[in-house]
Write a protein that holds these residues in place. Structure first.
Motif, PDB file in Angstrom:
ATOM      1  N   SER A 145       0.851  -1.189   0.000  1.00 41.77           N
ATOM      2  CA  SER A 145       0.000   0.000   0.000  1.00 41.77           C
ATOM      3  C   SER A 145       0.889   1.242   0.000  1.00 41.77           C
ATOM      4  N   TYR A 185       3.112  10.448  -3.076  1.00 41.58           N
ATOM      5  CA  TYR A 185       2.031   9.647  -3.648  1.00 41.58           C
ATOM      6  C   TYR A 185       2.143   9.614  -5.168  1.00 41.58           C
ATOM      7  N   SER A 190      -6.852   0.236  -3.052  1.00 38.09           N
ATOM      8  CA  SER A 190      -6.995   0.608  -1.639  1.00 38.09           C
ATOM      9  C   SER A 190      -8.305   0.068  -1.068  1.00 38.09           C
ATOM     10  N   ARG A 196      -8.015  -3.688  -0.744  1.00 41.12           N
ATOM     11  CA  ARG A 196      -7.118  -4.004   0.366  1.00 41.12           C
ATOM     12  C   ARG A 196      -7.840  -3.848   1.703  1.00 41.12           C
ATOM     13  N   GLU A 211      -5.813   5.420   2.417  1.00 42.17           N
ATOM     14  CA  GLU A 211      -5.577   4.118   3.034  1.00 42.17           C
ATOM     15  C   GLU A 211      -5.847   4.174   4.539  1.00 42.17           C
ATOM     16  N   ASN A 243      -9.040   2.426   6.790  1.00 42.57           N
ATOM     17  CA  ASN A 243      -8.761   1.535   7.905  1.00 42.57           C
ATOM     18  C   ASN A 243      -9.313   2.063   9.220  1.00 42.57           C
TER      19      ASN A 243
END
Length: 425
Positions: A170, A187, A335, A338, A419, A423
């Motif tokens: 990631s 990024y 993302s 994931r 990301e 989460n």
């Protein structure tokens, strides 16, 4: 079998060997760690060289640090030459018995088997030992095909396994292994490079290009051509190039047939559809179906394909020249995957919503754009989200350095923070 046990000692923790664990991927080890201490088989799937082996070894190392004796851990990687003759579940059982006789582990044994799909009828071994209460064991297996849990194993282990899909690094992991800060500039570097773990051990772009090419060829030859007895290898390769070139665009199998026809290449729907499925099964690409937001069901026909790693475009086919915006959309898709979401391309009335992400009873709607500096872009990107009249969260993801104010309940997320944001939900 005792000779094999001797030959794989160097890959195991039994003699306090300095086992290389790679970059610590706590996102996965912590997630898998929540399922330790039961009879569930932990199944890791993902593209070859995405880091499954490192994660298995990291879990084993963590168990030892928490008090498990090293002789209670057996690590087998079917790709090692020492295990070339290990072909069937019966031979795997013989190896396991020899291990127990040689190491004499007391109590629960933790068995890690990497690339298990190369062992015929391996599911028999897994089913037997995952339920063995006389000699308890906890099993961790990995494979490079999304059909690993299809058919008989799914029946044998119904409700007794948990699956984890492993992706390349990631953006936070990319920054962590590279010693970089999480910001917009880095990024962009992430979008224009690759995230397969071994790339970070290679010093220049030429070596990285050669490595990515070899991974692509290995996946195609070992996981597709050999497995599915492919007749037209050149067509398979050309199809992959086409999907790289059209990543993040709506396409159909008919579109692909017409493209090859324009190049004087004869093929048919069944062949191309099968080849596209094989590329998906090997995790080189992912397909996002269209989703009717109003009707809450999928729509057959056009789909979007996304690359499992941007390295395929950046190191192999960069000359196709599609913009950073397409890379950004691909990265956002990864993302979301994931983070455990099923991801679709949304449609509502006459507009498209880039992503409908669903996980359990949670649903997110996302638009992805490179920049929100122009009024016409803002109107376009927010319009489709405003048409959605349910109460699920709506977001616009962009590369803008500044935070965009909330617009009719639609929030803005900077791409490099996505990301961590996902989460935290």
């Amino acid at each position: 079998m005792i000779e094999i046990i001797s030959s794989i000692r160097k890959y195991n923790f039994w003699d306090n060997n300095p086992i290389y664990l790679g970059y610590s991927r706590t996102f996965y080890t912590d997630k898998i760690g929540q399922y330790l201490g039961n009879k569930l088989v932990k199944v890791l799937v993902g593209q070859r060289r995405a880091g499954k082996s490192y994660i298995l070894r990291q879990i084993a190392s963590k168990l030892i640090s928490e008090g498990v004796k090293s002789q209670n851990i057996l690590y087998i990687n079917k790709e090692y030459m020492e295990l070339a003759t290990l072909r069937t579940a019966v031979e795997l059982e013989q190896l396991y018995k020899t291990y127990r006789e040689a190491l004499k582990p007391s109590g629960k044994v933790y068995v890690f088997i990497d690339e298990i799909q190369y062992i015929d009828e391996w599911e028999r071994f897994v089913n037997s030992h995952s339920q063995d209460f006389a000699e308890p064991s906890e099993l961790f297996i990995s494979g490079s095909n999304s059909n690993l849990l299809s058919g008989e194993l799914a029946t044998l282990l119904s409700g007794r396994y948990v699956e984890f899909e492993i992706f390349p690094f990631s953006f936070p992991e990319f920054c962590g292994i590279s010693g970089l800060e999480i910001n917009s500039g880095n990024y962009r570097k992430f979008l224009q490079s690759g995230a397969l773990p071994e790339l970070f051990n290679l010093p220049n772009d030429e070596m990285k290009q050669n490595y990515v090419s070899s991974i692509k060829d290995t996946v195609m030859l070992r996981d597709i051509v050999a497995r599915y007895n492919i007749k037209d290898v050149k067509l398979l390769d050309d199809l992959f190039v086409y999907l790289v070139n059209t990543a993040s665009n709506l396409i159909s199998i008919t579109n692909i047939i017409n493209f090859f026809a324009s190049k004087k290449r004869k093929t048919n729907y069944e062949t191309l559809s099968s080849y596209a499925n094989y590329l998906e099964n090997s995790f080189l690409v992912h397909r996002a179906e269209r989703y009717n937001i109003k009707g809450k069901d999928t729509i057959s026909g056009n789909s979007k394909y996304y690359l499992n790693d941007l390295a395929y475009r950046n190191y192999l086919y960069a000359g196709y020249g599609y913009g950073v915006g397409y890379l950004l959309e691909n990265a956002v898709y990864l993302s979301l995957r994931r983070a455990g979401y099923q991801v679709y391309v949304g449609t509502i009335k006459d507009t498209e919503v880039d992503f409908v992400a669903i996980k359990g009873d949670k649903r997110l709607y996302l638009q992805v754009t490179l920049s929100l500096t122009e009024e016409i872009t803002i109107e376009r990107e927010y319009r489709s989200l405003k048409l959605i009249d349910d109460n699920f969260d709506k977001y616009v993801v962009s590369m803008d350095d500044y935070k965009i104010p909330t617009n009719e309940g639609i929030e803005h997320i900077s791409a490099w923070e996505l990301e961590d944001f996902l989460n935290s939900l």
